[in-house]
Design a protein around this motif. Structure first.
Motif, PDB file in Angstrom:
ATOM      1  N   PRO A 385      -1.703  10.405 -48.192  1.00 18.97           N
ATOM      2  CA  PRO A 385      -0.433  10.315 -48.508  1.00 18.97           C
ATOM      3  C   PRO A 385       0.364  11.194 -47.605  1.00 18.97           C
ATOM      4  N   MET A 386       1.435  10.756 -46.861  1.00 18.73           N
ATOM      5  CA  MET A 386       2.183  11.476 -46.260  1.00 18.73           C
ATOM      6  C   MET A 386       3.729  11.279 -46.265  1.00 18.73           C
ATOM      7  N   MET A 387       4.422  12.070 -45.593  1.00 21.22           N
ATOM      8  CA  MET A 387       5.883  12.092 -45.471  1.00 21.22           C
ATOM      9  C   MET A 387       6.179  12.023 -44.218  1.00 21.22           C
ATOM     10  N   THR A 388       6.808  10.978 -43.434  1.00 22.38           N
ATOM     11  CA  THR A 388       7.351  10.979 -42.112  1.00 22.38           C
ATOM     12  C   THR A 388       8.693  12.073 -41.985  1.00 22.38           C
ATOM     13  N   THR A 389       8.724  12.759 -40.907  1.00 17.62           N
ATOM     14  CA  THR A 389       9.831  13.632 -40.619  1.00 17.62           C
ATOM     15  C   THR A 389      11.114  12.926 -40.277  1.00 17.62           C
ATOM     16  N   ALA A 390      10.691  11.446 -40.037  1.00 17.68           N
ATOM     17  CA  ALA A 390      11.850  10.888 -39.347  1.00 17.68           C
ATOM     18  C   ALA A 390      12.422   9.717 -40.420  1.00 17.68           C
ATOM     19  N   SER A 391      13.203   8.892 -40.198  1.00 20.08           N
ATOM     20  CA  SER A 391      13.461   7.688 -41.270  1.00 20.08           C
ATOM     21  C   SER A 391      13.199   6.424 -40.434  1.00 20.08           C
TER      22      SER A 391
END
Length: 449
Positions: A385-391
């Motif tokens: 599970p990750m977060m993207t730094t962009a949108s």
């Protein structure tokens, strides 16, 4: 001459590789976009296979396409979304022409091969395979093919969400791009990102004003140049105070549980002290840089304007800041307040862009389905599970109450960093990675819950 390498009625459309090649050959650079020909081509493939299609356009040169595959009613409707616009290639040095879509050395080369025409090809191929086999998916599958994601989504997903929200009635989950989220992990294991959160864009234009004068004299503390010095010093670490959000905490916990030392220990320490530079320095450089970006609201000065001559102190300087907020309610006003406190100056700031706030991640049966498909397809890989730094466009569909995930399954050699080619020259993707992804999407559509 029409391109006959892909025909949904004769079978090659069931291979995502030639489909990706054909999509890359449409120059959909945004700006200006002009995605109509590319979207029209996708419509012809879908309609030729007997799928339901609908075109909705705020601008006829930049239409949205909705493709529906009826399901068997065992699950709610599922949204897949993919954009066909790409970022410019001007000023970049490419080994091969960026829009020839050629297959070289086992790779599809070209702008958009990863971001995200390859992803669209994988999604559409999965739908076409189920249609050809007369095997309905678990629930209705709605594919939104949209323009303008790279420049704000106003005529793309934004238009659909604002003007046609009823099209997504009943949809509980959505799958789109992963925003380039990736980990290196020292090349010891192949990660499969499952993006569950995104940072929020907060772009500001800060105007610094103070006494000018002859630059042979020491600038007073209230001068614009001294204020600029303090502002740049305040953001020198790359952002504001570090914090562990729920999405990043789960990522760190899962990585610490399965990896060997020193990686496991470093990830575990960051859960309790996100500012631990020793822990960050124990990680591969690419992973440390990624974590610095998701462990704090980041701020970068991107445009600085002011001054008229070498020997004149400017009385006004403008600084454009690219702020990216973590999920959880932090916004543009919070950036201004904290930067004002750090610089000791009440900053005057204009909000240029404030993206939609993303709620916290959702871990449930659908997330488990995404992970299960990856584990079955690549037992040696590691779903993370990750977060993207962009949108991405997920921020817009999330506003309809849809739980959104970034999931572009690719079988990539460990430690190779293909996702780092997004927006860069020589963007390319292994052909077999595309075929792996299409198979994963096919399995997902058959049995998601």
């Amino acid at each position: 001459m029409p391109d006959r390498t892909i025909d949904a009625r004769t079978g090659p459309a069931l291979d995502p590789v030639p489909l990706t090649q054909r999509l890359v050959r449409y120059d959909t650079t945004n700006p200006p976009g002009d995605e109509a020909a590319c979207v029209g081509y996708v419509e012809s493939i879908a309609a030729g296979a007997g799928l339901e299609t609908r075109v909705i356009a705020a601008d006829p040169r930049r239409p949205n396409l909705l493709v529906r595959l009826p399901g068997r009613g065992d699950a709610p409707p599922l949204l897949l979304h993919a954009h066909v616009d790409v970022v410019p290639t001007g000023g970049q040095r490419w080994t091969h022409p960026p829009f020839d879509g050629a297959l070289r050395d086992g790779h599809v080369w070209g702008r958009g091969s990863l971001d995200m025409k390859g992803g669209l090809a994988m999604m559409l191929t999965a739908m076409l395979r189920l249609r050809a086999a007369d095997t309905p998916p678990a629930g209705d599958v709605l594919l939104a093919v949209v323009p303008d994601e790279e420049a704000g989504s106003a005529v793309g997903a934004g238009h659909l969400v604002r003007e046609h929200p009823g099209l997504f009635a009943g949809v509980r989950h959505a799958v789109g791009e992963d925003g380039g989220a990736d980990l290196d992990l020292g090349g010891t294991v192949r990660p499969h990102p499952v993006v569950v959160a995104e940072k929020r864009a907060c772009w500001l234009r800060v105007t610094l004003r103070g006494p000018g004068g002859h630059s042979s004299r020491t600038a007073p503390p209230t001068s614009a140049v001294r204020q600029l010095t303090r502002l740049l010093r305040a953001i020198e670490p790359g952002g504001l105070e570090p914090v562990v959000t729920p999405a990043v905490d789960r990522m760190l916990r899962e990585l610490a549980a399965v990896l060997d030392e020193p990686l496991a220990g470093a990830f575990a320490r960051l859960r309790t002290d996100p500012g631990d530079e020793d822990a960050l320095n124990a990680l591969p450089e690419a992973d440390a840089q990624y974590l610095r970006s998701v462990l704090r609201p980041s701020v970068n000065a991107t445009v600085i304007e002011g001054g008229t001559a070498p020997n004149v102190l400017p009385d006004e300087i403008s600084v454009t800041l690219d702020g990216r907020a973590l999920p959880g309610g932090f916004g543009a006003a919070d950036f201004v307040a904290e930067l004002s406190a750090r610089t000791g100056t009440e900053l005057s700031a204009e909000v240029l862009v404030e993206g939609e706030a993303m709620p916290g991640p959702e871990f449930g049966t659908f997330y488990d389905d995404l992970v299960s498909v990856l584990r079955a397809a690549d037992p040696d890989g590691l779903p993370v599970p990750m977060m993207t730094t962009a949108s991405t466009d997920a921020r817009l569909f999330r506003g309809l109450g849809i739980a959104c995930y970034g999931w572009l399954p690719l079988l990539l050699p460990a430690g190779t960093g293909y996702r780092g080619l997004l927006h860069r020259p020589d963007e390319r993707v292994p052909a077999e990675a595309l075929r792996f992804g299409a198979s994963c999407f096919t399995d997902l559509l058959r049995g998601y819950r």
